[in-house]
Design a protein around this motif. Sequence first.
Motif, short mmCIF file in Angstrom:
data_model
loop_
_atom_site.label_atom_id
_atom_site.label_comp_id
_atom_site.label_asym_id
_atom_site.label_seq_id
_atom_site.Cartn_x
_atom_site.Cartn_y
_atom_site.Cartn_z
N HIS A 158 0.85 -1.26 -0.07
CA HIS A 158 -0.06 -0.10 -0.12
C HIS A 158 1.01 1.25 0.03
O HIS A 158 1.68 1.40 0.86
N VAL A 159 0.60 2.16 -0.84
CA VAL A 159 0.96 3.52 -0.72
C VAL A 159 0.01 4.60 -0.58
O VAL A 159 -0.85 4.69 -1.22
N ILE A 160 0.03 5.48 0.41
CA ILE A 160 -1.10 6.07 0.75
C ILE A 160 -0.65 7.51 1.24
O ILE A 160 0.60 7.97 1.68
N GLY A 161 -1.40 8.59 0.89
CA GLY A 161 -1.07 9.92 1.35
C GLY A 161 -1.66 10.97 0.68
O GLY A 161 -2.57 10.93 -0.52
N ASN A 162 -1.03 12.02 0.58
CA ASN A 162 -1.42 13.61 0.12
C ASN A 162 -0.05 14.17 -0.16
O ASN A 162 0.49 14.97 0.38
N PRO A 163 0.42 13.78 -1.64
CA PRO A 163 1.86 14.45 -1.92
C PRO A 163 1.77 15.96 -1.97
O PRO A 163 0.74 16.60 -2.11
N PRO A 164 2.89 16.30 -1.72
CA PRO A 164 3.15 18.02 -1.75
C PRO A 164 2.83 18.50 -3.08
O PRO A 164 3.08 18.05 -4.28
N TYR A 165 2.09 19.63 -3.13
CA TYR A 165 1.78 20.36 -4.34
C TYR A 165 2.45 21.63 -4.27
O TYR A 165 2.30 22.64 -3.80
N VAL A 166 3.67 21.40 -4.85
CA VAL A 166 4.73 22.38 -5.09
C VAL A 166 4.88 22.93 -6.62
O VAL A 166 5.32 21.88 -7.42
N ARG A 167 4.78 23.93 -7.06
CA ARG A 167 5.24 24.58 -8.31
C ARG A 167 6.74 24.54 -8.63
O ARG A 167 7.45 24.77 -7.67
N GLN A 168 7.17 24.17 -9.57
CA GLN A 168 8.42 24.09 -9.87
C GLN A 168 9.59 25.34 -9.72
O GLN A 168 10.42 25.03 -9.24
N GLU A 169 8.64 26.48 -9.78
CA GLU A 169 9.34 27.70 -9.49
C GLU A 169 9.87 27.97 -8.12
O GLU A 169 10.62 28.71 -7.87
N LEU A 170 9.15 27.02 -7.23
CA LEU A 170 9.42 27.29 -5.96
C LEU A 170 10.53 26.28 -5.34
O LEU A 170 10.94 26.43 -4.24
N ILE A 171 11.17 25.34 -6.20
CA ILE A 171 12.04 24.44 -5.87
C ILE A 171 13.35 25.12 -6.60
O ILE A 171 13.57 25.32 -7.70
N PRO A 172 14.50 24.72 -5.88
CA PRO A 172 15.73 25.44 -6.39
C PRO A 172 16.08 24.90 -7.60
O PRO A 172 15.90 23.53 -7.74
N ASP A 173 16.75 25.22 -8.59
CA ASP A 173 17.03 24.97 -9.94
C ASP A 173 17.80 23.56 -9.82
O ASP A 173 17.71 22.73 -10.46
N VAL A 174 18.68 23.52 -8.83
CA VAL A 174 19.75 22.42 -8.84
C VAL A 174 18.97 21.02 -8.58
O VAL A 174 19.14 20.14 -9.06
N LEU A 175 17.95 21.44 -7.59
CA LEU A 175 16.98 20.20 -7.07
C LEU A 175 16.15 19.66 -8.36
O LEU A 175 15.82 18.42 -8.36
N ILE A 176 15.31 20.52 -8.84
CA ILE A 176 14.51 20.30 -9.85
C ILE A 176 15.25 19.58 -11.05
O ILE A 176 14.72 18.77 -11.72
N ALA A 177 16.53 20.02 -11.45
CA ALA A 177 17.38 19.45 -12.29
C ALA A 177 17.58 17.88 -12.03
O ALA A 177 17.44 16.76 -12.79
N GLU A 178 17.76 17.52 -10.72
CA GLU A 178 18.06 16.30 -10.35
C GLU A 178 16.81 15.72 -10.33
O GLU A 178 16.69 14.43 -10.92
N TYR A 179 15.49 16.06 -10.05
CA TYR A 179 14.39 15.45 -10.19
C TYR A 179 14.15 14.98 -11.82
O TYR A 179 13.78 14.06 -11.94
#
Length: 577
Positions: A158-179
């Motif tokens: 089972h995988v259960i939850g409410n995943p975070p709703y975060v727009r890309q512009e709020l995430i550091p560039d280096v992190l979104i690049a890794e994602y």
Amino acid sequence: MVFRKSNKQLSFLDHPEVETAIAYMAVSSAETRGAVFTRREVVDFILDLAGYTADKSLHTARLLEPSMGHGDFLMPVIDRLIDAYLRERRGKGDPVSDLSECICAVELHHSSYEHTRELVIAALKVKGLKARQAHALADLWLKQGDFLLLPLEGEFTHVIGNPPYVRQELIPDVLIAEYRRRFETIFDRADIYIPFIERSLSLLASGGRLGFICADRWTKNRYGGPLRRLVTKKFHLQYFVDMVDTDAFLSDVIAYPAIVVIGREKTGPTRFAARPSVDAQSLRRLAEAMKTVKLGKNAEVSEVSYAAVDDEPWMLGAPDELNLVRRLESSFPTLEDTGCRVGIGVATGADHVFIQGFDELDVEPDRKLPLVTTRDIMTGTVEWRGLGIINPFGSDGKLVPLKNYPRLRSYLEQHSTAIKGRHCAKKNPDSWYRTIDRIYPELTKVPKLLIPDIKGEAHIVYESGELYPHHNLYFITSREWDLRALQAVLLSGVTRLFISSYSTKMRGGYLRFQAQYLRRLRLPHWSAVSAPLRAKLIKAGKSRDLDACNEATTELYGLSAKEKQTIWMTAGVADAA
């Protein structure tokens, strides 16, 4: 890439800038990290749909909560797990040993992790576990780190939850690049819950179920296409519950939530419900109705045979409506295959500079065009308010040399700070005075249908070929179809049925008449339409009489009496006779 494991968070030895970005997100505000908290009644409903119920041997299951927050999902999970365990073991066994693999809950935010850890320990003590057992299980179950990067072992039932709703512009560039490097579903402007779903599905065991409440935008729009394709190929969309305009969360948030339950199993029909009452009794009854072997005549639940097809928008709703859409899709070509073209008006990036009163724009006459906006067509006909737009492009599609246009150059230089501050100007400094979209002046003289993006009903306005459309308007031109006849079709309940099936819905029941949905409309070729029906369609379009548009359009598509009734009900008309 080398990982160093600890009992808390992940460290990137070769990429310290990624580690710095993770550390920043770990202390960020609730808004930045997309924290929204779910009502207990809704959590119980999702757990019921996903089959995580206390009447089962939950100590043999393995549950993942990828964004535990303040424990909205985790605490009910623990309640059910311990109740089931105590019932079956009756005081025998070692809880730490027996339950050590039953839960994996991840949280990036430092203070939320510590807060929830204390809640878990307290809850286990209330259930009768000793302090050392409670602390040991909390240490085994809870992990601090970025779920999208944290190494996790094994699969989960089972995988259960409410995943975070975060727009890309709020995430550091280096992190979104890794994602982006790790997850194939991060496409276009996808929000961060998209890779959360992708990774969660990748960790699901055979026969396992994922139950999430999250924004419903991905089920219809462009950026959700790769994730929809993944679900279609490898999983089964079992349940979908539209939660828009319900009190699903503990705070009032502007969101369009839906509950999805997806299984790693052979695909099959999807059961659908919409906008249930958010109280424990109603949701418990709805869960039972959705899970029953045979639906019967339950008005709350419907079943859709082909809700998910490749990367197409999910088709969820009343069976009669969806069956009609599927039949029309298989019987007629798309709008653009019948000689029509769908486009969107011009975006400038600095409307206050490029758009002014037409007569007040102090540039050469051939450097400006009359502009039509949404406000010009609010009555259903064009009532031009006199705006104009600067056209910096020549007939060859290239920017005109400013030295040849002294008035244009003077005007643009007066506003150079605002124009050069735009992203498109910074990216291409030599083209600093271009509009974001290229302008095609010849479009001004082409008759067209104008369509605003968001409307409660179809709002289709005929423009005779005098104005250039602004970016808040979509337009349709045609080489074959008479535009007045096409206007009748687009004003009809058939088009509303198509758009409501394809598009995301906004608060208040508003629909999005976007190009991606307009292009999917089905239409006969104009050459196949009889002369009497052509005349009837043209007359209906010119009058904008919705009853006449519906009557002519149902004849155009050759609808049966039952299909006609479905269309008229969609159009809000009680009697189709």
